[in-house]
Design a protein around this motif. Structure first.
Motif, PDB file in Angstrom:
ATOM      1  N   LYS A 279       0.832  -1.204   0.000  1.00  0.00           N
ATOM      2  CA  LYS A 279       0.000   0.000   0.000  1.00  0.00           C
ATOM      3  C   LYS A 279       0.866   1.254   0.000  1.00  0.00           C
ATOM      4  O   LYS A 279       0.523   2.253  -0.649  1.00  0.00           O
ATOM      5  CB  LYS A 279      -0.923   0.007   1.218  1.00  0.00           C
ATOM      6  N   ALA A 282       1.934   2.118  -3.650  1.00  0.00           N
ATOM      7  CA  ALA A 282       0.921   2.302  -4.693  1.00  0.00           C
ATOM      8  C   ALA A 282       1.324   3.424  -5.644  1.00  0.00           C
ATOM      9  O   ALA A 282       1.902   4.439  -5.228  1.00  0.00           O
ATOM     10  CB  ALA A 282      -0.438   2.592  -4.058  1.00  0.00           C
ATOM     11  N   LYS A 284      -0.578   5.544  -7.456  1.00  0.00           N
ATOM     12  CA  LYS A 284      -1.322   6.777  -7.237  1.00  0.00           C
ATOM     13  C   LYS A 284      -1.213   7.221  -5.777  1.00  0.00           C
ATOM     14  O   LYS A 284      -1.409   6.408  -4.876  1.00  0.00           O
ATOM     15  CB  LYS A 284      -2.788   6.578  -7.597  1.00  0.00           C
ATOM     16  N   ASP A 287      -3.957   6.168  -3.415  1.00  0.00           N
ATOM     17  CA  ASP A 287      -4.092   4.757  -3.049  1.00  0.00           C
ATOM     18  C   ASP A 287      -3.149   4.362  -1.914  1.00  0.00           C
ATOM     19  O   ASP A 287      -3.212   3.229  -1.426  1.00  0.00           O
ATOM     20  CB  ASP A 287      -3.813   3.863  -4.264  1.00  0.00           C
TER      21      ASP A 287
END
Length: 552
Positions: A279, A282, A284, A287
């Protein structure tokens, strides 16, 4: 990155003289700036300047770092404007006050011996090794080490971000493992370099400021668009964690064609840590985790469950054979002390020992009334979380183990070392050698017999090393109670001349030499403040005492 002289000529990093005008690119050791800062040696060079180790003559020769920014502007008026811009745009860094950040002391203008006006930034000097150097010297880090690293650094990022500052340049070479307390310290804010680039662009006509960030570590939005968010730092921190885990550069772990990270085939980590890193990485920004505190909470929620500490008072009426004790037996237990000394540190070993039952002793100090009684007697000699009573052990085996414990206890007591500290020290070393146990206590059955034997071996070796250290009894008695403040005090005594010509650098160097002679396997590794770090501090204390005695 290229290095520029004061005329704006481009030179290869590491050059001594400008290839076009012959200008000396480094200032000389011993040069004094503004009658205050005496240069000691060179530290590093980059595209926007040079970094020196210096002594502050107005603060008892306290060591600091000076960053000289190049290329420099020409003319007093332009220089004053550049300095004003620097202070205004980088002023937020002045207000950052965190124990894991170097203090920004001041921006100042100084004229060098060659008559050149330069801009400098002064900040605290952090003594230690960068994680990049640690990685080169010791190899990759374990999952537990990386978890600990992240948990120690994320609160720093959380603080920085709440102050409205983005670091922009997180990487292993911009994080130092500080010697005095083994805490990671975040250095070299990219914002300072960005301001330097802006100054260069505005006052020298050398073009638009560069978009800053370390290739492979900085996310796409930073490298291509110059946009930064708190999540941009979290992305770079995750890449740093991957590099520490795998020992490989980001370019070796990233598939640029598909735009995906391929690190999972290099090393296996827990599913929980994998999810956290995924995570953070990510593509973006939206995100990713939005705040460092969210990452910290996710890591803590996924941390291995610790076995609860056992309250000894709950065992008063429990018989080691599993039978309900009679009133006489219970009354005997009631007369035993019921308080367990708390550990002197916060390691992950478990207090699961029993208080001693009523036993008899011969002139040799041992009588095995029953197999289980010998275990209890052993625990009365020296408590250890790794050994618990069991009816499966034969009287001979338990007597032998009790004798080993008695021998260890006698040696420990003769050295006047605290029991809780010593057990924690040995247990920490044992579990680092056996990460597959994940910190669990050993089982009392034959399955863990070899591991119990290994624990004894480590304990004996630790006592050997503590004897070889030749520390005074008073210093050994204090093991388990040393703190960072002790070392800071000794450094201040050295810096103020109270130890004669004995400097704080020499103290660190000689302490390291003696410690790593005893523990060569720990070179390049993090020392826990409350276990092996205590021995490091004790050696430093002994060095200081010897210097003081020699001066009397």
């Amino acid at each position: 990155m290229p290095l520029y002289c004061n005329q704006g000529h481009k030179n290869r990093n590491g050059s001594r003289f400008c290839t076009e005008c012959g200008e000396l690119l480094w200032l000389s050791a011993g040069e004094v700036l503004e009658k205050r800062y005496r240069l000691v040696r060179q530290l590093a060079a980059g595209g926007f300047g040079r970094t020196y180790l210096a002594e502050n003559l107005h603060r008892f020769n306290e060591r600091c770092v000076l960053k000289e920014f190049a290329p420099q502007v020409h003319g007093d008026r332009e220089l004053a404007k550049a300095k004003e811009l620097f202070e205004r745009e980088a002023g937020a860094l002045y207000n950052l006050t965190h124990p894991q950040l170097p203090r920004f002391l001041e921006f100042f203008q100084a004229e060098t011996r060659d008559g050149v006006n330069c801009l400098f930034l002064a900040q605290d000097y952090i003594e230690g090794e960068t994680y990049y150097d640690l990685l080169r010297s010791r190899g990759s880090f374990s999952e537990n080490e990386v978890r600990e690293f992240l948990c120690k650094l994320l609160p720093v990022l959380s603080y920085v971000h709440t102050q409205g500052v983005i670091h922009r340049d997180i990487a292993p070479d911009n994080i130092i493992l500080r010697n005095v307390d083994q805490m990671p310290v975040l250095i070299d804010f990219g914002g300072v370099k960005q301001v330097a680039a802006t100054v260069v662009s505005r006052f020298t006509g050398l073009g638009m400021p560069t978009l800053l960030g370390k290739q492979g570590y900085a996310p796409e939005e930073q490298m291509r668009q110059g946009k930064v968010y708190p999540s941009s730092d979290l992305y770079a921190l995750a890449v740093t964690a991957l590099v520490l885990l795998t020992g490989k550069e980001p370019q070796e772990l990233y598939d640029s064609y598909n735009g995906t990270w391929q690190w999972r085939k290099e090393i296996k980590v827990s599913l929980q840590l994998e999810a956290v890193l995924q995570k953070m990485l990510a593509y973006k920004p939206g995100d990713r985790f939005s705040q460092a505190q969210e990452v910290l909470q996710a890591l803590q929620a996924s941390a291995p469950r610790k076995i609860p500490t056992l309250n000894i008072s709950q065992l008063r009426t429990i018989n080691v054979l599993g039978r309900k004790p009679d009133k006489t037996h219970n009354s005997q237990l009631q007369h035993q002390p019921t308080q367990v000394a708390p550990p002197a540190n916060n390691t992950n070993w478990h207090l699961g020992w029993l208080r001693p039952l009523l036993v008899k002793a011969t002139t040799l100090g041992l009588v095995a009334i029953a197999g289980t009684s010998a275990w209890v007697l052993a625990n009365s000699v020296m408590r250890t979380p790794l050994l618990t009573p069991t009816a499966q052990e034969s009287p001979t085996n338990t007597a032998n183990l009790a004798a080993k414990l008695q021998k260890l206890a006698s040696r420990r007591q003769s050295l006047q070392i605290r029991e809780a500290f010593f057990v924690g020290l040995v247990d920490d070393s044992f579990h680092r050698q056996h990460p597959e146990l994940n910190g669990r206590s050993l089982k009392p059955d034959t399955e863990d017999a070899a591991l119990r034997s290994n624990w004894f071996t480590i304990a004996e070796q630790m006592l050997d090393k503590l004897e070889q250290a030749e520390l005074s009894p008073d210093i050994r008695r204090r093991l388990g109670s040393y703190s960072q403040q002790n070392y800071v005090t000794w450094q201040q005594q050295a810096d103020k001349g109270r130890l004669g010509n004995y400097t704080s650098d020499r103290l660190t160097k000689e302490t390291n030499q003696k410690f790593y002679r005893l523990f060569p396997e720990e070179r390049g590794k993090q020392l826990k403040l409350n276990t092996l770090g205590q021995i490091w501090y004790a050696i430093a204390a002994d060095q200081v005492n010897q210097v003081k005695k020699a001066r009397k």
